[in-house]
Design a protein around this motif. Structure first.
Motif, mmCIF file in Angstrom:
data_model
loop_
_atom_site.group_PDB
_atom_site.id
_atom_site.type_symbol
_atom_site.label_atom_id
_atom_site.label_comp_id
_atom_site.label_asym_id
_atom_site.label_seq_id
_atom_site.Cartn_x
_atom_site.Cartn_y
_atom_site.Cartn_z
ATOM 1 N N ASP A 1 0.847 -1.196 0.000
ATOM 2 C CA ASP A 1 0.000 0.000 0.000
ATOM 3 C C ASP A 1 0.884 1.249 0.000
ATOM 4 N N TYR A 2 1.383 1.611 -1.167
ATOM 5 C CA TYR A 2 2.232 2.800 -1.272
ATOM 6 C C TYR A 2 1.440 4.088 -1.063
ATOM 7 N N THR A 3 0.140 4.040 -1.267
ATOM 8 C CA THR A 3 -0.679 5.233 -1.047
ATOM 9 C C THR A 3 -0.552 5.706 0.390
ATOM 10 N N SER A 4 -0.591 4.778 1.331
ATOM 11 C CA SER A 4 -0.438 5.136 2.742
ATOM 12 C C SER A 4 1.009 5.460 3.083
ATOM 13 N N LEU A 5 1.947 4.658 2.590
ATOM 14 C CA LEU A 5 3.357 4.888 2.901
ATOM 15 C C LEU A 5 3.822 6.273 2.453
ATOM 16 N N LEU A 6 3.331 6.691 1.294
ATOM 17 C CA LEU A 6 3.726 7.988 0.743
ATOM 18 C C LEU A 6 2.818 9.124 1.220
ATOM 19 N N ASN A 7 1.833 8.807 2.057
ATOM 20 C CA ASN A 7 0.904 9.823 2.572
ATOM 21 C C ASN A 7 0.249 10.625 1.454
ATOM 22 N N VAL A 8 -0.196 9.922 0.412
ATOM 23 C CA VAL A 8 -0.725 10.584 -0.778
ATOM 24 C C VAL A 8 -1.897 11.503 -0.446
ATOM 25 N N GLY A 9 -2.707 11.118 0.528
ATOM 26 C CA GLY A 9 -3.861 11.931 0.878
ATOM 27 C C GLY A 9 -3.527 13.305 1.417
ATOM 28 N N GLU A 10 -2.268 13.518 1.812
ATOM 29 C CA GLU A 10 -1.866 14.795 2.398
ATOM 30 C C GLU A 10 -1.035 15.667 1.463
ATOM 31 N N LEU A 11 -0.605 15.136 0.332
ATOM 32 C CA LEU A 11 0.373 15.834 -0.499
ATOM 33 C C LEU A 11 -0.168 17.097 -1.164
ATOM 34 N N SER A 12 -1.474 17.154 -1.380
ATOM 35 C CA SER A 12 -2.058 18.345 -2.000
ATOM 36 C C SER A 12 -2.732 19.247 -0.977
ATOM 37 N N ASP A 13 -2.491 18.956 0.300
ATOM 38 C CA ASP A 13 -3.089 19.727 1.396
ATOM 39 C C ASP A 13 -2.200 20.921 1.734
ATOM 40 N N PHE A 14 -2.785 22.104 1.744
ATOM 41 C CA PHE A 14 -2.038 23.327 2.036
ATOM 42 C C PHE A 14 -1.387 23.275 3.416
ATOM 43 N N TYR A 15 -1.972 22.518 4.353
ATOM 44 C CA TYR A 15 -1.484 22.485 5.721
ATOM 45 C C TYR A 15 -0.359 21.471 5.933
ATOM 46 N N THR A 16 -0.070 20.638 4.935
ATOM 47 C CA THR A 16 0.986 19.644 5.069
ATOM 48 C C THR A 16 2.342 20.295 4.827
ATOM 49 N N LYS A 17 3.271 20.085 5.764
ATOM 50 C CA LYS A 17 4.614 20.634 5.636
ATOM 51 C C LYS A 17 5.548 19.554 5.094
ATOM 52 N N GLY A 18 6.251 19.877 4.021
ATOM 53 C CA GLY A 18 7.191 18.914 3.486
ATOM 54 C C GLY A 18 7.452 19.144 2.011
ATOM 55 N N PHE A 19 8.019 18.128 1.374
ATOM 56 C CA PHE A 19 8.393 18.269 -0.027
ATOM 57 C C PHE A 19 8.378 16.904 -0.702
ATOM 58 N N CYS A 20 8.424 16.939 -2.011
ATOM 59 C CA CYS A 20 8.372 15.738 -2.833
ATOM 60 C C CYS A 20 9.530 15.789 -3.830
ATOM 61 N N THR B 1 8.440 11.119 -0.980
ATOM 62 C CA THR B 1 7.713 12.152 -0.251
ATOM 63 C C THR B 1 8.251 12.242 1.162
ATOM 64 N N SER B 2 8.440 13.461 1.640
ATOM 65 C CA SER B 2 9.003 13.693 2.964
ATOM 66 C C SER B 2 8.128 14.698 3.704
ATOM 67 N N ILE B 3 7.605 14.291 4.866
ATOM 68 C CA ILE B 3 6.629 15.101 5.597
ATOM 69 C C ILE B 3 7.144 15.478 6.980
ATOM 70 N N ASP B 4 7.017 16.755 7.281
ATOM 71 C CA ASP B 4 7.256 17.272 8.641
ATOM 72 C C ASP B 4 5.870 17.533 9.217
ATOM 73 N N ARG B 5 5.269 16.480 9.761
ATOM 74 C CA ARG B 5 3.827 16.504 9.993
ATOM 75 C C ARG B 5 3.376 17.579 10.975
ATOM 76 N N ILE B 6 4.115 17.792 12.045
ATOM 77 C CA ILE B 6 3.665 18.796 13.017
ATOM 78 C C ILE B 6 4.644 19.970 13.107
ATOM 79 N N ALA B 7 5.369 20.197 12.012
ATOM 80 C CA ALA B 7 6.235 21.375 11.872
ATOM 81 C C ALA B 7 7.270 21.475 12.983
ATOM 82 N N THR B 8 7.912 20.338 13.301
ATOM 83 C CA THR B 8 8.976 20.318 14.306
ATOM 84 C C THR B 8 10.320 19.976 13.683
#
Length: 292
Positions: free
Chosen positions: A34-53, A69-76
């Motif tokens: 399930d790469y959709t979950s591993l890559l957090n695809v549901g969050e990649l187009s979200d303005f509130y998601t911090k990170g880069f691809c 995909t690399s996510i800094d989920r809570i901006a820490t």
């Protein structure tokens, strides 16, 4: 084959999201992961998601052949990442190029931690991570339960949406996870200020004893950050929060409730299994010193 590598920040545009989705479909058909979950695809187009691809394109066809995909989920500045390359071109070193580009981006962003997620079944990913200086840290299971209608909740436990119970929820998080008060406050702020996330509070005899956050993702509802104060354990609080989540998923029209749990947390695993959750995948987490 000539490959071009580029980095883009979130949120991603619609065309890039479509390219990533097409790549994932092909990879999932081959790997049964399930790469959709591993890559957090549901969050990649979200303005509130911090990170880069980081994207890898084949020059002649302009086809996307790899993505990280690399996510800094809570901006820490704590970045979690995963990647996938099209099955037909995995021997060309594209995965290694993506990870090396990741290192450059993390350095520019002054990242505090670098955490890689790799499917348990991916031996090639494991070997690449070891080659690049990553060491195994821990393992998580992803579990799922069917959204249910009118699941019975322990009668004495009441689950309500968070309002102003910050100090009480901080006490629960510190007790359950060993977080500092400041870390707990950051997490509460993130869960209350980000759309599609709902911080819930469990009361027992008028006192705050537990919490869970539910996150909407397509047809799924994720239950995260489930915590029970140590003084209130063995009172069915965790089970009540899980059953509430299944009820809420049904109310929202979702099909399933998902959660992640560390494999060595046997007590939590037992509770989740009794509540009807079954394991669907295992993910290994790797860390690397950013001083390397």
């Amino acid at each position: 084959m000539n490959i071009s590598i580029m980095t883009v920040s979130f949120p991603l545009d619609e065309e890039t999201m479509e390219e990533i989705t097409e790549l994932i479909v092909e990879a999932e058909n081959m790997d049964k992961v399930d790469y959709t979950s591993l890559l957090n695809v549901g969050e990649l187009s979200d303005f509130y998601t911090k990170g880069f691809c980081i994207l890898a394109y084949e020059d002649d066809s302009d086809r996307l052949v790899g993505v990280l995909t690399s996510i800094d989920r809570i901006a820490t500045l704590d970045f979690e990442w995963s990647s996938v390359v099209l099955p037909g071109v995995r021997r060309l070193g594209i995965g290694e190029r993506l990870v090396r580009e990741l290192g450059k981006n993390l350095e520019v962003r002054a990242a505090v931690s670098d955490i890689a997620l790799n499917p348990e079944s991916s031996e090639a990913g494991k070997q690449l991570l070891h080659k690049l200086g990553y060491a195994f840290d821990f393992q998580e299971r992803t579990m799922v339960a069917t959204a249910m209608r009118k699941v019975e909740i322990e009668s004495e436990v009441e689950v309500l949406e968070y309002t102003k119970e910050e100090s009480e929820v901080v006490d629960v998080l510190v007790s359950a996870f060993g977080d500092t008060e400041e870390e707990s406050k950051v997490l509460i702020a993130f869960n209350t200020q980000t759309p599609n996330r709902h911080l819930m509070v469990a009361y027992l005899q008028g006192e705050v004893v537990g919490t869970v956050t539910v996150v909407e993702e397509g047809e799924k509802l994720w239950a995260t950050g489930l915590a029970v104060h140590e003084n209130a354990r063995n009172n069915g609080v965790a089970t009540s929060l899980l059953n509430w989540s299944k009820n809420e998923a049904n109310r929202m029209g979702k099909t399933s409730v998902y959660l992640d749990v560390e494999t060595d947390n046997t007590q939590a695993l037992s509770i989740y299994e009794r509540a009807g959750f079954t394991t669907v995948s295992n993910t290994h987490f790797y860390t690397r010193s950013l001083l390397n």
